[in-house]
Design a protein around this motif. Structure first.
Motif, PDB file in Angstrom:
ATOM      1  N   THR A 307       0.839  -1.209   0.000  1.00  0.00           N
ATOM      2  CA  THR A 307       0.000   0.000   0.000  1.00  0.00           C
ATOM      3  C   THR A 307       0.871   1.255   0.000  1.00  0.00           C
ATOM      4  O   THR A 307       0.654   2.183  -0.795  1.00  0.00           O
ATOM      5  CB  THR A 307      -0.904   0.008   1.244  1.00  0.00           C
ATOM      6  OG1 THR A 307      -1.501  -1.280   1.378  1.00  0.00           O
ATOM      7  CG2 THR A 307      -1.954   1.082   1.132  1.00  0.00           C
ATOM      8  N   CYS A 308       1.848   1.270   0.918  1.00  0.00           N
ATOM      9  CA  CYS A 308       2.721   2.443   0.988  1.00  0.00           C
ATOM     10  C   CYS A 308       3.483   2.607  -0.321  1.00  0.00           C
ATOM     11  O   CYS A 308       3.645   3.735  -0.815  1.00  0.00           O
ATOM     12  CB  CYS A 308       3.704   2.311   2.151  1.00  0.00           C
ATOM     13  SG  CYS A 308       2.871   2.426   3.743  1.00  0.00           S
ATOM     14  N   GLY A 309       3.923   1.512  -0.888  1.00  0.00           N
ATOM     15  CA  GLY A 309       4.638   1.578  -2.158  1.00  0.00           C
ATOM     16  C   GLY A 309       3.766   2.180  -3.254  1.00  0.00           C
ATOM     17  O   GLY A 309       4.206   3.030  -4.029  1.00  0.00           O
ATOM     18  N   TYR A 310       2.505   1.722  -3.254  1.00  0.00           N
ATOM     19  CA  TYR A 310       1.598   2.237  -4.270  1.00  0.00           C
ATOM     20  C   TYR A 310       1.396   3.745  -4.099  1.00  0.00           C
ATOM     21  O   TYR A 310       1.446   4.521  -5.057  1.00  0.00           O
ATOM     22  CB  TYR A 310       0.256   1.502  -4.183  1.00  0.00           C
ATOM     23  CG  TYR A 310      -0.779   2.070  -5.109  1.00  0.00           C
ATOM     24  CD1 TYR A 310      -0.649   1.927  -6.496  1.00  0.00           C
ATOM     25  CD2 TYR A 310      -1.872   2.777  -4.627  1.00  0.00           C
ATOM     26  CE1 TYR A 310      -1.586   2.452  -7.354  1.00  0.00           C
ATOM     27  CE2 TYR A 310      -2.813   3.320  -5.474  1.00  0.00           C
ATOM     28  CZ  TYR A 310      -2.664   3.159  -6.849  1.00  0.00           C
ATOM     29  OH  TYR A 310      -3.587   3.694  -7.704  1.00  0.00           O
ATOM     30  N   LEU A 311       1.190   4.145  -2.827  1.00  0.00           N
ATOM     31  CA  LEU A 311       1.025   5.583  -2.559  1.00  0.00           C
ATOM     32  C   LEU A 311       2.262   6.360  -3.023  1.00  0.00           C
ATOM     33  O   LEU A 311       2.153   7.414  -3.643  1.00  0.00           O
ATOM     34  CB  LEU A 311       0.815   5.820  -1.057  1.00  0.00           C
ATOM     35  CG  LEU A 311      -0.579   5.520  -0.533  1.00  0.00           C
ATOM     36  CD1 LEU A 311      -0.606   5.697   0.977  1.00  0.00           C
ATOM     37  CD2 LEU A 311      -1.617   6.415  -1.194  1.00  0.00           C
ATOM     38  N   TYR A 312       3.434   5.788  -2.672  1.00  0.00           N
ATOM     39  CA  TYR A 312       4.688   6.440  -3.062  1.00  0.00           C
ATOM     40  C   TYR A 312       4.732   6.629  -4.574  1.00  0.00           C
ATOM     41  O   TYR A 312       5.064   7.703  -5.071  1.00  0.00           O
ATOM     42  CB  TYR A 312       5.872   5.586  -2.606  1.00  0.00           C
ATOM     43  CG  TYR A 312       7.205   6.189  -2.954  1.00  0.00           C
ATOM     44  CD1 TYR A 312       7.784   7.149  -2.126  1.00  0.00           C
ATOM     45  CD2 TYR A 312       7.885   5.814  -4.105  1.00  0.00           C
ATOM     46  CE1 TYR A 312       9.003   7.725  -2.447  1.00  0.00           C
ATOM     47  CE2 TYR A 312       9.098   6.387  -4.437  1.00  0.00           C
ATOM     48  CZ  TYR A 312       9.667   7.333  -3.603  1.00  0.00           C
ATOM     49  OH  TYR A 312      10.865   7.900  -3.934  1.00  0.00           O
TER      50      TYR A 312
END
Lengths: 321, 321, 321, 321, 321
Positions: A307-312
Motif C-alpha cells: 500500500t505504501c509503495g503504491y502511494l509512493y
C-alpha cells in the motif's frame, strides 16, 4: 595640497607657477592658468579665493564638500561639483571634485578620492590645437574623464546583477539573493545620485543659452551629456530589474514552500496509512482470525509495504515527491 | 508675544522700538525694521496688520497657521510660510514660522515651536555689510536657518533607517521591523511636506522674474534652493529604501516560514518512522518470531534508533534541520 | 566593408563610384552620393571622414558602436545612430546602423547585424520622383526600414506573452511562468531601449525647427514617428501586463498552496480519527466488553470505515478534497 | 426650484426679482443679478438660458449633471461645475453645483445635495464693499464655500485611516483592516475626483491670462487654489499611506501564519515524542524487563512527562510557544 | 462599400451623387460633399484618393487600418483615425473609422465594425443651421458619436469591476477573482488605447492653433475633449482599483490559509492528545492498576472525551475552530 599650477598661452605650456603669481598671469587675456589641488586645507582655499576672486558661497561649497553634483554661475565664473565614483573590491566609494571655470583659468579641487586627472593634463598638452579653445575645453576634458569613469562602475553593477540573476531560480538561495539585491540597489542609488544631477547640468551646456566659457565647446558637452544619458538608461534598467528580481525571489520562496508542503503531505499520508494498518492489528479484539494465521504477520507487512509503495508511486507520478 | 522690534539703518542697529513707532520708521526708505513675534494673540496680529499695512488674507493665514509652506506676493509685500521641523526623542514635531517681507521691513511670527532665530539676528548684526542688503538678506538668513535645521532631521531619519537595515535579515524581527519602517515612513512624509513646497517656492527666488525684495540676494536663495534639493534627494532615497525594505521584510517572513516548515517536516518524518516501527511490533499476530527473541527488544530499539539517526543525518545534511 | 557607392542626379543613377571619387561628385549640388558600408575597419572610417569631411566625435561614435539611438547635428550634417533589432530563435539580437546625412550625401554604416538595406535602395531607384527629394528622403527610407523591422519583433514578444498567459492559471506552472516572464521582460527592455530614444529623435524631424535636409520630407518622418509611438504603446502594454502577470503568478502559488494545505488537513483529519479509534480498542483495560463480541472486530472496522467515509464525504463536499 | 433671485447695485440689495425681470436688470451695467436654483426642471433651465443668453452646450452640461469639475469660457460667460462632497454617517455623498458667471450676473444651480449657500449670500450682503467687486467676488465666495466643505471630509478620512492604523498590527484584524482600507481608498478617490480637476481650474484664475470677471479678485482665487493644493496633499498622503498599510497588512498575515506554524510544530513535536514512548512500551516483545518492574508504569509516565516538559520549556524559551 | 454620397449647400441636401461626380461638386466652395464608406476595397480607396486628391500616406493608413487614434494635417486636409469600441457579450471588439476632413468635404471610412453613423447624418440634416457650419461640424458630429459610444463601454467595465468587488472578500473566490481582474484589465487597456491618443488629439482642436476646418466649432471640440477626459478619469480609476483589488486578493488568500492552518493545528492538537491517552493505556506494563478497575474503560473514554471537549472549547473560543 597643490598638485599642479601651470600657465598656458595659445595651448602651449609657459611655466609652472608658484601660487602667488597666479593673479599676475590672469590679467593677460591670452593666458590660461590651470591649477589642480587635492584634499585642500582652509588656508589653500583662502589663497585660491583671493587669487581667482571666487565667490564666498562657492568656496564654502568646495570647503564643506558632500555637495550634490551641480553647476552654478557666479558672474563670469562657473562652479561645478561632481562625484568621483570608484569600485574597490565590489564596494562603491564616492569622492568629489569641485571645478572653478573662469574666462581664462581652471581650478580643480579633488577630495576624498584617489582618482587623479594627470592623464587629462597630459592629453591636453599633447593637443595644443584643442587646448587653445581655452578653459571651456579643459573643463570638458575634466568632465569627460569623470564621466568616463562611471562606465566601469555601471558595468560592474550590471555584472553583479547578472551574477545574482544566474542564481535567481536556484533553491534555497532566496535569502542570499534578496540580501544581495538590496545591497546592489543601495550601490546603484549612490551612482544614480552622482549621475542624474550631472546629466541635468550638462544638458544646459549646449543648445540654448550657454555659459560664455563653454560656447565654443558645445558639441563636446553634448557628447558628455549623451554619455550620461546612456549611463542613466543603464542605471534605470538595473534598478527596474532589481525590483522585478526581488518580486521573483518572493515568488520563488512561495513556490519552494509549496514543494516542501507537498512532500510533507505525501510522506505524512504514507505513514498515516501504515500507522492505521498496524493500529488495526494492534487492537485487542478476541476474534480477529487473521491474527491466528501462520502467515498473518508477513502478509500484514507485505500489505502495508505494498500500500505504501503504491502511494509512493502515485505521489511520485503526480510530482509531489 | 513680542521678542524683538529693532530698527536698522545701513546695517547698523538704531534702536529697539516700541511697537507703535514702527510706522514712523517705515516712512524712511533707508531704515529697516525687523520684528520678531512668537505665539501671537489676535490683538498683536491686528496691530501688526495696521502698522505694516498687511493684506487681510495673509494675516488670516498667519493667524490660523497649519499652512502648507508657500510664498505669496501681495503687491510689494511677500508672505512666506515655512515649517519648523524638530526631532525630539526620535519623534518629529512641526511648528510654523510666517514671515512678511516688505521693501524695508521684516516681520517673523513663530508658532508652536521652540526653535528661535536669535542667532540669526546676532550674526546679521555682526555683518552690517550684508545686513545693508536690506530685507531680502534678512529673509534669506531666516530661511537659511530654517532649512539648515532640516539637515539634522534628515540625518536622524537616515540613521533610524540604517538601524532598521542592520536588523533587516535577523530572524523573528520582521514584525518589529515593519512596524518601525511604517512609523519611519510617516515621519519622512512629515518632513517631505515641509521641504517639497518650500523647494518649489525658493526656485522662484532666483533666475527668472524675482520679487523686488530678493533681487540683490538671488545667489543666496539659489544656495538655499540647492540645500533643499539635496535634502529632498535624501528624503526620496529614504522613502524608496523604506518601500524596498518592507518588500524585503515580507520575503524574510516567507523564507523563515519555509525554514520552520522544513524543520517541522523533518521531525515529523523521523517520528513517523519510529511510530510505524513500534506500531508493527505492537501488533497482536501470534506468529511474530522476533517478539520471542531474547534480544528482540534491544535490537528493535537499536533498529529504530539507527533509522531515526540516519534520517536525522540526512535531514541535517540537506539543511532541513 | 563597402557594399555600395553610387551617385544619383535628379533621382537617376549615374554611376557606381570608387570611394576616392566621392568628393569629386559632392561638389556638384545636384548630385546625391549614397554609400553603404558594413562592419567597417578603422581605415575605411578614416577614408569616409576625409571624403565627406565628417566631425571627429561622430566618427568616434560610429567606430565604437554601442551607442544609444540618437540624432546629432554637426553643422549641416546629421549623425544618426539606430538599433537593428532581430528575433532569431526566440532570442533578441541587436546590431547598429550609423547614418550620416549631408546636404547631398548619405552614408550608412551597419555593424553586427545581418539586416541589410538592399531593398531600400532598390525601391528608391524604382521611384526617381521620390529619390529626387534628396538625402532627406533616403534618410527617411532607411529609417522607415529600420522601424518596420521592429514590428515583427513586437509581435513575437506579444505572442510569447500570450503563450505564457494561456498557462498563467495552470497548476504547477508558476515557476516556469515567472522565469519566462522575467526573461520576456529582459527582451522587451532591449527593444524599448531601441525604440524610445529613436521616438524622441524622430519627434524633432517634423513640425518645429527641422534640420535642413529633412524639411521637404516632414510628413514622412511624422509617419515614422507615428509608427514608433504605436510600437512604444505596444511595448508599454506588454511591460505592464508582465508586471501584473508576475503578481498573478504569485497569487496562483499561494492559492495552490492553500489547496495543498486543505487536502493535507483533510487527509490528516481522516487518518487521525481512524488512529484514535484503533488506539481505543488497543488499550489493555480488562473490562472492555466489545472486545469479547464475536462481531466486535468487523463492527469496529465498519465503524472506522463509515466514520472515515463520512468525513471524506464532508471534506469532498466542502471542496477540501 | 428657485431659491433666490436678487438684484444688487454697488453691493447693496435692490430687490428680490421675479425671474422674468432678470433681463431688464442685466442691461444696467452697474447692477448685479444673483440667482440661486436647486434641482432644476428643464423648464427652469430653458427660462434661465433665455434670460441670461447662455450657451447651449453649457446648459446641456448643467442639465445632465455628473460633470467632471471644470471651468469653461463661452465668450464673456464662465461656466463652472464643482462637486459638493459631504460625509454622512461615514459614507461619502456627491452632489453638484453649476455656476454661470457673467459680467454682471451669477447663476448657481445646485443638484442632488443638501449643502446650501445661504450663508454665503448673507456674508456677502453684510460686506457691501466686497460685494461691490462684482460677479467675480460672488463666484469666489461660492467656490470658497465649496472648497471649505472639503476640509472636514478630508479630516474624517484621515481619522478613519488613523483608526485603522491603530489596529494595524493587532492579531486577527488583517481581513477587517484590508476591507476597511479598500473601502477607504474608494472614498478617498471620490474626493480626489472632486478636488484635482478643480485645483487645475483655479490655477487658471490668477497669475496669467485670467477671465475678465475674475481680474479684480485674483488674490482670492490664489487663496482658494492654495486650499485645494493643501487638500490634495492630504489626499495624496492618505492614498499613499493606504497602499503602504495594505502591504503591511499582508506582512502581518504572513507573520501571524509563521507564529501559528511554529506553535503547531512545537505541539506536534511534544506529542510525537510522547506517542513514540508509549508506542515503545506497547510493543509485544517477550523480554522487556521494565514492563515487569513494580514502578515501571509510574516511571514511564514520569519519563514521558519530564521529556515533554523539557521540550515545552525549550520551545517556550525559543519563542515558538 | 459605399454607404452614402451626398452633396449639401447651405446645410440643405442637394442630391445623392454617383461617386464620379464628386470632384465636380468640390469646385463649388459653397458645397459640402459627405461620403461614407465601409470595409472598403483597394479600388474604392483609389477612386477616393483621386476624387478628393488625398495624400498617399494617409490613404495607406486608411487601407491598412490598425492605426493608433491620431489626427494628421496634410495641407488643408485632416486625416483622423479613431477606434470604434463595442461591448458584445461582455467581450470588447474594436473597429476603426478613418475620416478625411477637407475644406468642403467629409469622407468617413468604417472598418471591422457594425457601429454605423446613419443617426449622425439624420440629425445633421434635421439641423441645417448647424450643418451650414461646414465640414468641421460634421467632423465634430462624427467624433461626438464615436466618443459617446465609449460611455456604455466604460460603464460596463465599471459594473464588471463592481461585480468582482462584491465577491472580493468571499472565501474560495480568490482564483476566480484574480482571473477576472486580469481579464478586466486587458479589456480596460483596450479602451484606454482608444481613448488616450484621441484625448490628446482633440486637445489640439480648440484653444491654440486650430486646423482651419475646425475654427468655427472649437467649443464643440472642447466639449468632446471634456467627455474624453471624463472617460479617461473613469478608466484610470478602474485600472488603479484593479491593481489594489489584486493586492487584496493576494491578502485574502494568505488570510484564508491562516485560517486553514489554525483549524488544522487545532484538530491535530485534539487528536494528538487523544492518541497519547490511548497509547498510555495500551502500554504493556504489568502493574497498571487502572486497567483492572471495572469502570476503567468508561472512565478512560470519559477522560479522553472531556479533555478533547475542553480543548475543542478553548480552540473555539480563541477563534481557531
Amino acid at each position: 595640497m597643490l598638485i599642479n599650477c601651470v600657465a598656458y598661452r595659445q595651448g602651449i605650456k609657459l611655466a609652472e607657477l608658484p601660487v602667488e603669481q597666479i593673479s599676475d598671469y590672469l590679467v593677460h587675456d591670452d593666458c590660461l592658468v590651470w591649477v589642480a589641488l587635492r584634499d585642500t586645507t582652509d588656508a589653500e582655499l583662502d589663497t585660491m579665493q583671493e587669487e581667482f576672486s571666487l565667490h564666498g558661497l562657492a568656496i564654502e561649497d568646495a570647503r564643506h564638500g558632500h555637495q550634490r553634483p551641480k553647476l552654478e554661475e557666479y558672474g563670469d565664473t562657473l562652479f561645478v561639483a561632481m562625484h568621483l565614483v570608484e569600485m574597490r573590491d565590489a564596494e562603491i566609494t564616492v569622492g568629489e571634485v569641485s571645478i572653478f571655470v573662469g574666462r581664462n583659468f581652471i581650478l580643480s579641487i579633488r577630495n576624498r578620492s584617489n582618482l587623479h586627472f594627470l592623464g587629462v593634463r597630459e592629453r591636453c598638452e599633447r593637443e595644443p590645437e584643442l587646448l587653445r579653445l581655452g578653459s571651456g575645453f579643459v573643463f570638458y576634458a575634466l568632465m569627460d574623464e569623470v564621466v568616463d569613469r562611471y562606465f566601469p562602475v555601471v558595468e560592474e553593477l550590471e555584472s553583479q546583477l547578472e551574477a545574482i540573476e544566474e542564481r535567481l531560480f536556484n533553491k534555497g538561495m532566496a535569502r542570499a539573493n534578496i540580501a544581495k539585491l538590496y545591497e546592489l540597489k543601495r550601490k546603484v542609488n549612490i551612482l544614480k545620485h552622482a549621475v542624474v544631477p550631472l546629466m541635468e547640468t550638462t544638458g544646459k551646456l549646449y543648445g540654448g543659452r550657454v555659459p560664455p566659457a563653454c560656447v565654443n565647446t558645445q558639441e563636446y558637452f553634448r557628447d558628455v551629456h549623451d554619455h550620461l544619458i546612456r549611463i542613466n538608461a543603464s542605471i534605470e534598467n538595473v534598478r527596474e530589474t532589481i525590483t522585478t528580481a526581488i518580486l521573483v525571489c518572493q515568488s520563488t520562496v512561495s513556490i519552494e514552500q509549496n514543494e516542501v508542503n507537498k512532500r510533507l503531505a505525501a510522506w505524512a499520508g504514507i505513514f498515516a496509512v501504515a500507522t492505521a494498518f498496524v493500529g488495526i492489528w494492534g487492537m485487542n479484539f478476541e476474534y480477529m482470525p487473521e491474527l491466528k494465521w501462520s502467515f498473518g504477520y508477513p502478509l500484514a507487512l507485505s500489505l502495508i509495504g505494498l500500500t505504501c509503495g503504491y502511494l509512493y508511486y502515485r505521489f511520485k507520478r503526480s510530482g509531489w515527491l
